[in-house]
Design a protein around this motif. Structure first.
Motif, PDB file in Angstrom:
ATOM      1  N   ARG A 121      36.849   4.871 -23.633  1.00 32.63           N
ATOM      2  CA  ARG A 121      37.757   3.325 -23.235  1.00 32.63           C
ATOM      3  C   ARG A 121      36.958   2.471 -21.554  1.00 32.63           C
ATOM      4  O   ARG A 121      37.951   3.384 -21.170  1.00 32.63           O
TER       5      ARG A 121
ATOM      6  N   HIS B 248      46.630  -2.832 -35.813  1.00 29.59           N
ATOM      7  CA  HIS B 248      46.620  -1.886 -37.004  1.00 29.59           C
ATOM      8  C   HIS B 248      46.991  -1.261 -37.004  1.00 29.59           C
ATOM      9  O   HIS B 248      47.958  -0.240 -36.681  1.00 29.59           O
TER      10      HIS B 248
ATOM     11  N   LYS C 114      47.321  10.847 -37.919  1.00 28.53           N
ATOM     12  CA  LYS C 114      45.940  11.295 -36.743  1.00 28.53           C
ATOM     13  C   LYS C 114      46.667  12.688 -35.839  1.00 28.53           C
ATOM     14  O   LYS C 114      47.562  12.221 -34.455  1.00 28.53           O
TER      15      LYS C 114
ATOM     16  N   HIS D 241      49.335   0.442 -34.857  1.00 33.25           N
ATOM     17  CA  HIS D 241      48.991   0.457 -33.207  1.00 33.25           C
ATOM     18  C   HIS D 241      48.419   0.073 -33.134  1.00 33.25           C
ATOM     19  O   HIS D 241      47.385  -0.783 -33.091  1.00 33.25           O
TER      20      HIS D 241
ATOM     21  N   ARG E  88      38.855   5.831 -19.755  1.00 29.81           N
ATOM     22  CA  ARG E  88      39.917   6.897 -20.311  1.00 29.81           C
ATOM     23  C   ARG E  88      38.924   7.587 -21.995  1.00 29.81           C
ATOM     24  O   ARG E  88      38.302   7.209 -22.713  1.00 29.81           O
TER      25      ARG E  88
HETATM   26  O1  LIG Z   1      43.938   4.602 -27.971  1.00 33.10           O
HETATM   27  C1  LIG Z   1      43.633   3.887 -28.776  1.00 33.10           C
HETATM   28  O2  LIG Z   1      42.016   3.784 -28.418  1.00 33.10           O
HETATM   29  C2  LIG Z   1      43.429   3.570 -30.226  1.00 33.10           C
HETATM   30  C3  LIG Z   1      43.214   4.440 -30.923  1.00 33.10           C
HETATM   31  C4  LIG Z   1      43.875   3.881 -33.043  1.00 33.10           C
HETATM   32  O3  LIG Z   1      43.558   2.699 -33.089  1.00 33.10           O
HETATM   33  C5  LIG Z   1      43.115   4.878 -34.233  1.00 33.10           C
HETATM   34  O4  LIG Z   1      42.697   5.771 -34.032  1.00 33.10           O
HETATM   35  O5  LIG Z   1      43.142   3.692 -34.712  1.00 33.10           O
END
Ligand SMILES: O=C(O)CCC(=O)C(=O)O
Length: 301
Positions: free
Chosen positions: A107, A120, A142, A201, A212
């Motif tokens: 990112r 989501h 996860k 999240h 990132r």
């Molecule tokens: O921290 C992130 O980039 C989000 C990750 C995410 O939304 C996911 O793995 O579904």
């Protein structure tokens, strides 16, 4: 917690998980591992040249998600059962599990504040209607390993609505979507965040951070379908350990479809718990469960 510790789940961690719907595992990766994962991530990025060039030329780069990383690189294999977190995965999910997906996320900082990740839950519309129970095994979760620091807000933080894992996800027009309070989690390179499918999240904007870089291992119960493969090819299997092979759904010979519900292979527990977790007092109940199943279940034949 030391890097690489075999730690299971303490009562305090389980209570935090039940209440907030996630766990932060500090120092899950040792410093030399962080270097190696950064190197493997940079190799993936370099292969996606066009986007990498955009990043270098100062144009706002699009975030990158490399899905099925297991099939693109051998640099992330050790994350499938990393000793810094796998004991917690076993304590939350039990030993009849598999790895459903492997992603690397990059990112980029974007002064405009644009974000490519909306709020989501994971696993699509069906799983959105399934909520966890505190006493039960976790259906899917996860583990996100961070290779760079995310020490302040607006650095592309993994962001959550604490406690939302037990509530139905609100759709765009639901009035209870107003007033949702996101928590931007801060962490250091080497930390991991564990979260279940049902937690609401997103990623925060990255207006002030560095690039990132992180990897995500998605686990599901053994009977869940993988997200980024049907069958793992033999060139990949041969570089994995026996436990990692089982985690990607490999059985010696022809598995019966039933094996994915309760492996008739008596080695499931030995393979998954291995030398590291077989004697873990937190996991004794898993062996008792397996013994009981073997004696009493008609489901598995
Ligand atoms: O921290 C992130 O980039 C989000 C990750 C995410 O939304 C996911 O793995 O579904």
């Amino acid at each position: 917690l030391q890097a690489g510790s075999l730690s299971g789940l303490s009562d305090q961690e389980r209570n935090f998980w039940n209440e907030n719907g996630y766990l932060l595992v500090p120092g899950a990766l040792a410093p030399h591992e962080i270097e190696e994962y950064l190197h493997s991530t940079d190799e993936l990025v370099a292969r996606g040249k066009r986007r990498a060039l955009a990043a270098l030329s100062g144009v706002e780069a699009q975030d990158q998600k490399f899905q099925g990383v297991l099939f693109r690189s051998d640099g992330f294999d050790a994350l499938l059962d990393h000793r810094g977190v796998f004991g917690k995965v076993l304590a939350l999910m039990g030993p009849y599990i598999s790895v459903l997906g492997t992603d690397v996320l990059v990112r980029y900082p974007r002064p405009s504040g644009e974000v490519e990740s909306a709020l989501h839950t994971d696993g699509g519309p069906s799983m959105q209607k399934i909520l966890p129970q505190e006493q039960g095994f976790v259906l899917q979760l996860k583990v996100q390993y961070f290779f760079t620091n995310v020490l302040d807000e607006n650095c592309g933080n993994f962001s959550v609505v604490p406690g939302s894992h037990k509530r139905s996800f609100p759709h765009r027009h639901d009035t209870n979507r107003r007033g949702i309070e996101m928590r931007q989690l801060r962490c250091s390179a080497g930390d991991a965040i564990v979260f279940p499918w049902s937690l609401w999240h997103a990623a925060a904007p990255n207006t002030v951070g560095e690039i990132r870089k992180s990897a995500i291992i998605r686990y599901g119960q053994l009977w869940c379908r993988p997200m980024d493969y049907q069958v793992v090819p033999s060139q990949v299997l041969q570089r994995l350990t026996i436990r990692q092979q089982r985690l990607v759904g490999h059985f010696e010979g022809e598995p019966s479809p039933n094996d994915y519900y309760g492996p008739s292979d008596k080695d499931q527990l030995s393979i998954i718990l291995g030398d590291e977790w077989t004697t873990d007092p937190n996991l004794v109940s898993l062996r008792e469960l397996d013994d009981y199943f073997r004696k009493n279940s008609g489901v598995r034949r």
